[in-house]
Design an enzyme around this catalytic site. Structure first.
Site, short mmCIF file in Angstrom:
data_model
loop_
_atom_site.label_atom_id
_atom_site.label_comp_id
_atom_site.label_asym_id
_atom_site.label_seq_id
_atom_site.Cartn_x
_atom_site.Cartn_y
_atom_site.Cartn_z
N CYS A 1 -0.26 3.86 2.04
CA CYS A 1 0.08 4.38 3.19
C CYS A 1 1.40 4.00 3.85
O CYS A 1 1.62 4.87 5.26
CB CYS A 1 -0.52 2.35 3.96
SG CYS A 1 -2.05 1.75 3.48
N ASP A 2 2.43 3.96 3.32
CA ASP A 2 3.86 2.91 4.03
C ASP A 2 4.95 4.59 2.86
O ASP A 2 5.66 4.14 2.82
CB ASP A 2 3.94 1.73 3.67
CG ASP A 2 3.89 1.23 4.08
OD1 ASP A 2 3.00 1.34 5.10
OD2 ASP A 2 3.49 -0.50 4.02
N CYS B 1 0.74 -1.10 -0.05
CA CYS B 1 0.19 -0.14 -0.31
C CYS B 1 1.02 1.41 0.27
O CYS B 1 1.40 1.52 1.37
CB CYS B 1 -0.99 0.34 1.34
SG CYS B 1 -1.73 0.99 1.54
#
Ligand code: NDP
Length: 293
Positions: free
Chosen positions: A132-133, A129
């Site tokens: 997300c990261d 993701c």
């Protein structure tokens, strides 16, 4: 006893909840691990009619508040089992140890990212993701693995953050639509390697490189796998027909309905899930109205 349990709080489940609550049926929405589903990890949505460029998290909030405004009750838990009692009512057991009884179930469990399953995959630096990261890799070189729509989206997102993004496509062509690919490849810091499969991720405490099956070593600090989805259909298996790829083809017992990505490997779109959730909820409403409890 409640009328409806909706299992999964992605766009399909939330759309179903809107319809069932508006029709006057008591509805529990089991959220799963994250309320809003995969939408909450989507950066920007540009293809939902009327909401151009909306951020995924903001869209999820809108959907949740809309469903709540008609009285949907959200249960922050993961469903662990679904069974049927002798009267044909559904017993839904969740991770908090609670079991509740429902007249109908709408199963919209969605899907989760597929993993490569190669050594080193557990290293920090390997992710599924970018939203997300991705921010951890500002100015670094990263790879995106896959050649479908998801891979193109991940690579596009990372091209705004990383110094260089290398797409590793195992075959000799993309599966994603040409306009998106063209747009991606027009970015100066994006490169593609076709016929490139990952043999292993390299690193001790965190990722420092990728070894390809042809022996090539690439030095990079982030790798984003985008190689398709695994449907979360296992809980539905006793009450539905599951196809060989794990997606649900149809429900097989009265009162059990299925909606969204868990049924559809082809058209993984928010608009499609929302429409499917509405369609299935209308079927559930008809069924609840006709059945005498
Ligand atoms: P897809 O199944 O479309 O693509 C998966 C990609 O991963 C393919 O390039 C495939 O290669 C590759 N792949 C699969 N397994 C491996 C492996 N073991 N090693 C290396 N590469 C591998 O998955 P997506 O998640 O991209 O998309 C799923 C569905 O969702 C599609 O229908 C897509 O159109 C849709 N979608 C639409 C979006 C949009 O329109 N905005 C956004 C995201 C998804 P190969 O081609 O060789 O099989």
């Amino acid at each position: 006893m409640r009328d409806v349990a909706i299992i999964g709080s992605g766009p399909a489940g939330l759309s179903s909840a809107l319809y069932t609550t508006r029709a006057g049926f008591d509805t529990h929405v089991y959220t799963g691990e994250s309320t809003g589903g995969l939408l909450t990890t989507t950066e920007k949505v540009d293809n939902y009619l009327g909401l151009p460029g909306i951020e995924g998290g903001a869209m999820a909030e809108l959907f949740i508040e809309h469903a709540k405004s008609f009285g949907a009750v959200f249960v922050s838990a993961v469903v662990t089992n679904i069974s049927i009692d002798p009267q044909g009512l559904f017993l839904v057991q969740d991770s908090s140890g609670q079991t509740n009884l429902y007249k109908a179930v709408i199963f919209s469990g969605g899907s989760k990212p597929r993993k490569l399953g190669v050594p080193g995959e557990e290293l920090p630096g390997v992710s599924w993701c970018s939203v997300c990261d991705g921010a951890f890799y500002e100015g670094d070189e990263v790879a995106v693995i896959g050649g479908g729509e998801s891979a193109v989206e991940e690579a596009m997102y990372m091209s705004n953050i990383a110094s260089k993004v290398t797409l590793l496509v195992r075959g000799d062509r993309f599966r994603a639509a040409a306009p998106a690919v063209e747009q991606l490849l027009s970015r100066p810091n994006v490169a593609v390697r076709f016929n490139s499969s990952v043999e292993r991720f390299i690193g001790e405490d965190s990722l420092v490189g990728v070894k390809l099956t042809d022996g090539t070593l690439l030095e990079l600090y982030g790798a984003f796998e985008a190689i398709g989805q695994i449907p979360q259909s296992a809980l539905a298996a006793p009450w539905a027909e599951i196809s060989s790829d794990g997606f649900i083809s149809r429900a097989t017992v009265d009162g059990f309905f299925v909606a969204g990505d868990v049924t559809n490997p082809e058209h993984r779109q928010i608009a499609v899930a929302v429409g499917d959730g509405a369609r299935v909820a209308m079927d559930a409403i008809k069924w609840l109205q006709m059945r005498k409890f």
